[in-house]
Structure formats: structure tokens, C-alpha cells
Scaffold this motif. Structure first.
Motif, PDB file in Angstrom:
ATOM      1  N   ARG A  53      22.025  -2.128  18.405  1.00 29.68           N
ATOM      2  CA  ARG A  53      23.336  -1.644  17.976  1.00 29.68           C
ATOM      3  C   ARG A  53      23.333  -0.138  17.753  1.00 29.68           C
ATOM      4  O   ARG A  53      24.189   0.410  17.072  1.00 29.68           O
TER       5      ARG A  53
ATOM      6  N   GLN B 290      24.163   2.345  19.498  1.00 30.31           N
ATOM      7  CA  GLN B 290      25.350   3.114  19.889  1.00 30.31           C
ATOM      8  C   GLN B 290      26.473   3.027  18.854  1.00 30.31           C
ATOM      9  O   GLN B 290      27.389   3.843  18.852  1.00 30.31           O
ATOM     10  N   GLU B 291      26.414   2.033  17.961  1.00 31.56           N
ATOM     11  CA  GLU B 291      27.430   1.941  16.890  1.00 31.56           C
ATOM     12  C   GLU B 291      27.142   2.923  15.764  1.00 31.56           C
ATOM     13  O   GLU B 291      27.970   3.111  14.881  1.00 31.56           O
ATOM     14  N   PHE B 292      25.924   3.484  15.771  1.00 32.74           N
ATOM     15  CA  PHE B 292      25.522   4.313  14.631  1.00 32.74           C
ATOM     16  C   PHE B 292      25.049   5.696  15.079  1.00 32.74           C
ATOM     17  O   PHE B 292      24.083   6.223  14.537  1.00 32.74           O
TER      18      PHE B 292
ATOM     19  N   LYS C 135      29.212   9.183  13.894  1.00 34.68           N
ATOM     20  CA  LYS C 135      29.901   8.121  13.152  1.00 34.68           C
ATOM     21  C   LYS C 135      29.360   7.976  11.722  1.00 34.68           C
ATOM     22  O   LYS C 135      29.795   7.115  10.978  1.00 34.68           O
TER      23      LYS C 135
ATOM     24  N   GLU D  90      25.647  -1.367   6.169  1.00 40.07           N
ATOM     25  CA  GLU D  90      26.386  -2.179   7.147  1.00 40.07           C
ATOM     26  C   GLU D  90      25.631  -3.426   7.592  1.00 40.07           C
ATOM     27  O   GLU D  90      26.236  -4.374   8.093  1.00 40.07           O
TER      28      GLU D  90
ATOM     29  N   GLN E 195      32.984  -2.610  12.029  1.00 36.04           N
ATOM     30  CA  GLN E 195      32.422  -3.953  11.880  1.00 36.04           C
ATOM     31  C   GLN E 195      31.562  -4.033  10.625  1.00 36.04           C
ATOM     32  O   GLN E 195      30.615  -3.287  10.444  1.00 36.04           O
TER      33      GLN E 195
ATOM     34  N   SER F 283      31.322   2.502  12.378  1.00 38.29           N
ATOM     35  CA  SER F 283      31.877   1.284  12.947  1.00 38.29           C
ATOM     36  C   SER F 283      32.694   0.522  11.905  1.00 38.29           C
ATOM     37  O   SER F 283      32.352   0.502  10.732  1.00 38.29           O
TER      38      SER F 283
END
Ligand SMILES: C[S@@+](CC[C@H](N)C(=O)[O-])C[C@H]1O[C@@H](n2cnc3c(N)ncnc32)[C@H](O)[C@@H]1O
Ligand code: SF4
Ligand code: SF4
Length: 503
Positions: A328, A330-332, A336, A123, A4, A2
Motif C-alpha cells: 500500500r 502508493q497510498e502513503f 499525503k 491508519e 481509507q 488516504s
């Protein structure tokens, strides 16, 4: 990975204020008294427990209600298989949008898990805890669980480790838990009576064979007690999860609470049964319902004098990542995560220093305000339920339309107490559009609530809440939760008292 990046600056933008901006927040008109009745492990502070216990819980979002406003947990799904069957569990059902125990999007090897933890830690400076909570049992094939902790411990020695287990294999691994510095263990213990157990566990797999009915439940309960005693003897903090199943064990949970309290468990987490036919579980398919929020609260109130109660559990997925109440994951996903990750502890260290300042500030506010509420107690003011919207940091800093849960607090003259979180099926605000069809579900979630305290709310939803008899208080100062509730309550009770005296 991500794009972010959460920096301390961006945390400030999220509403978790820096020390400088905090000074601009006006002091509350009146006050809070955090959990002054029946102080629970969840909200207790350093004065309520030995220093070594405080050190273990202060940054653990599940073992400290205060910490859950600041710190994040991460589950890694390295334990796919289970040695028992519970009538409420089906690990085959997966939906990325669903947050429920036992659900995962991808299963990991210990090597993948360690790489993912390192990437997430870089992150997410709030990360403080790594847990193995399934999707099966963390100790059924314990090698994978321990290998994961060994790999992560070598890279990130500041992370706390915890596991969740049904307890059947626990007595076999007590010393190894100590060797891996696992300070926190959760045992799911739904009963202490094998007759009740037989209605929850259709079978267990033990010593090479399958045991059913009361015989199976009896072995499981004995092993759970042996494991619990072994953990306490090793000074490992134990949280007991009990799934509240109306008509099966709800009447029996006070007895469970009594037993685990006697044995020395640190926290008791009574979780509502989640049950729906589409989950494909025995209970889902046979129409066994979960408790209503009011039934859960009533039971928790009755357990008030028992082992410390956890009320802020979010019943997370086995691959959840982030603050409790957000996921979160799905961001990791593994696609990814880079092949090589170099650990950088600096942002986590800076964040922890920042939290210590915030803590000191919140406590000062609490002391200031306790006496104001105590005056209300003297005149017998009634308890009120309040829903707040937050995105972390212990403040009212989220817009009404942007949240997927409310945090519920009870307030009276004796203080402000966290009651629990109530989930919403969806946000009210979808990218600038009102999601009006979700309003009935929001009103259901607010059942019994007297007021909503939020950072911002549009005229549409405000009108719907007020029409339902719920007071709305918009607080744009991003105040700490408890002082804001105390202030609101003192204002309401002040008005009531003036009316009383002028009548
Ligand atoms: C998925 S389990 C994994 C850890 C371990 N196997 C255990 O049962 O403790 C994590 C927690 O979720 C709970 N759980 C699983 N399915 C549930 C459901 N349908 N409703 C409520 N709690 C559930 C379990 O009881 C346990 O406390
Ligand atoms: S012990 Fe845990 S993983 Fe196993 S069936 Fe029960 S809830 Fe599911
Ligand atoms: S399921 Fe409950 S105890 Fe486990 S990580 Fe989530 S909030 Fe904490």
C-alpha cells in the motif's frame, strides 16, 4: 492522506471475522495439522521455542509464518547508498508497479520517515514492524538508520525494528544495534566460498578502497561471519537471506544452510533470483536466469532438516507497506502525509487483542484435526499441492479474480505445510471485466497444483482451471486455511480409499 480507514469493523468486512461472526462458521469436516513435519520457525508456535524468543517473533510477519496472516510491515527508504555491488542489484531502476527488492519511489530523511511511520501506524492497526531494507545498505551510512529508529522509538515503543544488510559494516555496529533495541537483523549471505562470491560480487568498498574478485569476496564473507557471531552473542535474532542463482550457488546453499545453522541463525530465507534485462543488472543483461518454483521447492525440501526455513518472503520493495503480499506504499507517499501527526495507539492495541483470540481459535482447530490426517498417513496417502486465495487473517476469504498471488500449501497425512507464495502479473477480474489474457500466466503460476480453494470464482476461470486438470473448491464460509485444506484433502482421500476398497 488516504481516506481509507481500517477499523476493526472493516477488518471483519475484509473477511477477518469478529469473535461473534466466527461462531457462525461451521466446524470443518476434517482437519489440519499445521506443519507437523519439519516445523519451521515460520510456522512454529509458543510450544516450540523459549518464551523470550516467541515474544520477539509472534507479531513479526517475516519471522513467523502464522503472524504474516495478521501483521503488517513497513519499510522506510532511508538508506540509499551501498558499500558493495551485487550482480543482481540495480537501485536506479524504479517502477511504482513493480515489487522487487531495492526498488523505491521516494527516498526519505529520518525526520520524514518517522512522520510517515506515525501516519501509517494510525491508519493501519496491523502494523507491527518497521524495517530498513535499502534501497542500498542499512548500515553503510548507519547514522540515518539509527536516527530513524530513535525518532520512531520515542513515538511508537510497541513497534519492532529490523534491518537488512549485506554484513560488510555489521561488525562495527553491533553494540549500537542493541542500544536501539533492534531484535531482528537480516544478513544476505549467498555463499561461504569466496570463489563463488567472486561470481556474485564484482566489488566491495572497504577501508577506503575498492576490492575486487576473490579478495573482495573473502573480506565480505569474513565480515559476514563476524557479524553473525556478534549478533548471536547479543541474542539478536538473525535471518539469513540467500539469493538462489542457478548454476552459481544453488548446489552450494545446503552448505550455507549447514554453516548458519551451526552458528545459531534463527531463519534461512532462500529467495529466487529476480532477473530481467530491463532491470539493467549484470545478471539481467547476461541472461542469468532465476530458478523455477519447482527448483526452489526442491532445494527448500532438501534444506528441510537445516536451519528453520522462511518460505513466505515476498521479496518486498524497500518502501513496502502492508501485509506481506500487498503493498500500500502508493497510498502513503510523502505528499499525503500531514506536517504533524499525533500518534493514537488504541486501534493497534485493540487489533492485537483480536489477533490473540483468532490465534487461540486456529490452534484449537489444528489440534482437533491433526488426528484425522494422521489416519490418512497410516494408509500412505500421497501429498497434494493446493493453492488458496486470501486477503489476510489466515482465512480463505478472497475471490479468485481479485488476487495477485496464490498461497501454496502441501498436504498429506502428516499435515498441512506452507510452501510459498506465487505472484501473478495481474488480477483476473478488472473492475467487473474478465482479464482473460492473464489466464496463461495464472496457469503457469499453478504449475504442479492439484486444487484451488477460493472464496468465490466465476464460471469462466473455473472452466479453464478444470480443463487444465485443476480441481476447484469454492468455500464461502471464510474458513481458516489449514482446516479447509485438511477438510478438502480428507474428502479426496476418503473417496480414493472407498474406490480402492470397492475395487
Ligand atoms: C535490496 S537489499 C537491501 C538490503 C541489503 N543491502 C542487502 O543486500 O541485504 C534486500 C534484499 O533483496 C535482495 N535482492 C536484491 N536484488 C535482488 C534480486 N534481483 N533478486 C533476488 N533478491 C534480490 C538482496 O539480496 C537482499 O537480501
Ligand atoms: S548489498 Fe543490497 S543494496 Fe547493495 S548491491 Fe547488494 S542487494 Fe543491492
Ligand atoms: S522482503 Fe521478505 S523478509 Fe523482508 S519484509 Fe518482505 S517478506 Fe519480510
Amino acid at each position: 492522506m488516504s481516506e481509507q480507514v481500517i477499523s476493526l469493523d472493516s477488518i471483519s468486512r475484509l473477511g477477518v471475522l469478529s469473535a461473534a461472526s466466527r461462531d457462525q462458521v461451521p466446524p470443518p469436516a476434517a482437519a489440519e495439522g499445521c506443519a507437523s513435519q519439519g516445523r519451521c520457525g515460520a510456522s512454529a508456535g509458543p510450544d516450540d521455542m523459549p518464551a523470550e524468543v516467541w515474544e520477539k517473533v509472534k507479531n513479526h510477519p517475516c519471522y513467523s509464518e502464522e503472524a504474516h496472516h495478521f501483521f503488517a510491515r513497513m519499510h522506510v527508504a532511508v538508506a540509499p547508498a551501498c558499500n558493495i555491488q551485487c550482480n543482481y542489484c540495480n537501485r536506479k531502476y524504479d517502477c511504482a508497479n513493480e515489487s522487487r527488492p531495492g526498488v523505491v519511489s521516494e527516498r526519505l530523511t529520518p525526520e520524514q520517515a518517522a512522520r510517515k511511520v506515525a501516519a501509517v501506524a494510525n491508519e493501519l492497526p496491523q502494523l507491527s514492524v518497521l524495517g530498513v531494507a535499502g534501497p542500498g545498505d542499512s548500515l553503510f551510512d548507519a547514522r540515518k538508520t539509527f536516527e530513524t529508529f530513535a525518532r520512531v522509538g520515542a513515538m511508537l515503543p510497541d513497534l519492532k525494528f529490523c534491518i537488512s544488510t549485506n554484513g560488510l559494516a555489521l561488525p562495527d555496529h553491533l553494540d549500537e544495534l542493541t542500544r536501539h533495541a533492534i531484535d531482528h537483523v537480516t544478513i544476505t549471505l549467498n555463499c561461504v566460498d569466496p570463489e563463488i562470491g567472486a561470481r556474485i560480487y564484482p566489488w566491495i568498498y572497504f577501508k577506503g578502497r575498492r576490492w575486487t574478485g576473490v579478495d573482495g569476496a573473502k573480506i565480505l564473507l569474513e565480515r559476514q561471519m563476524e557479524g553473525l557471531e556478534g549478533l548471536i552473542a547479543r541474542k539478536i535474532l538473525v535471518k539469513i537471506n540467500s539469493v538462489m542463482i542457478p548454476g552459481i550457488n544453488d548446489h552450494h546453499l545446503p552448505e550455507v544452510n549447514r554453516v548458519i545453522r551451526e552458528k545459531g541463525a534463527f531463519l534461512h530465507n532462500v529467495m529466487p533470483l529476480i532477473s530481467a534485462p530491463e532491470h539493467g543488472t549484470h545478471f539481467g543483461l547476461t541472461g542469468q536466469r532465476g530458478p523455477t518454483p519447482a527448483e526452489l521447492k526442491d532445494l527448500q525440501d532438501r534444506l528441510g532438516g537445516g536451519a528453520n526455513l522462511m518460505k513466505h518472503c515476498r521479496q518486498c520493495r524497500a518502501d513496502a507497506i502492508g501485509l506481506l503480499g500487498e503493498d500500500r506504499g502508493q497510498e502513503f507517499t510523502m505528499d499525503k502525509i500531514p506536517e504533524t501527526v499525533v500518534v493514537d495507539p488504541s486501534r493497534r492495541e485493540a487489533y492485537r487483542a483480536f489477533v490473540e483470540e483468532e490465534r487461540a481459535d486456529r490452534r484449537a482447530a489444528a489440534v482437533q484435526t491433526e488426528s484425522a490426517l494422521a489416519r490418512d498417513a497410516a494408509v500412505g496417502t500421497p501429498a497434494r499441492l493446493v493453492a488458496i486465495t486470501t486477503k489476510g487473517g489466515g482465512r480463505i476469504n478472497a475471490h479468485f479474480g481479485k488476487v495477485t498471488e496464490f498461497q501454496i500449501y502441501e498436504v498429506d497425512g502428516a499435515g498441512v505445510r506452507f510452501v510459498g507464495a506465487r505472484r501473478l502479473p495481474d488480477k483476473y477480474c478488472l473492475g467487473g471485466f474478465d482479464n482473460a489474457p492473464v489466464m496463461p500466466a495464472i496457469l503457469d503460476a499453478l504449475e504442479g497444483v492439484d486444487a484451488v480453494l477460493t472464496a468465490k470464482i466465476g464460471p469462466g476461470p473455473r472452466g479453464r482451471l478444470e480443463a487444465a486438470g485443476i480441481e476447484v473448491y469454492e468455500d464461502r464460509t471464510l474458513e481458516y486455511i489449514e482446516p479447509a485444506i485438511g477438510s478438502w484433502y480428507a474428502g479426496r482421500m476418503g473417496a480414493a480409499l472407498s474406490e480402492r476398497s470397492s475395487a
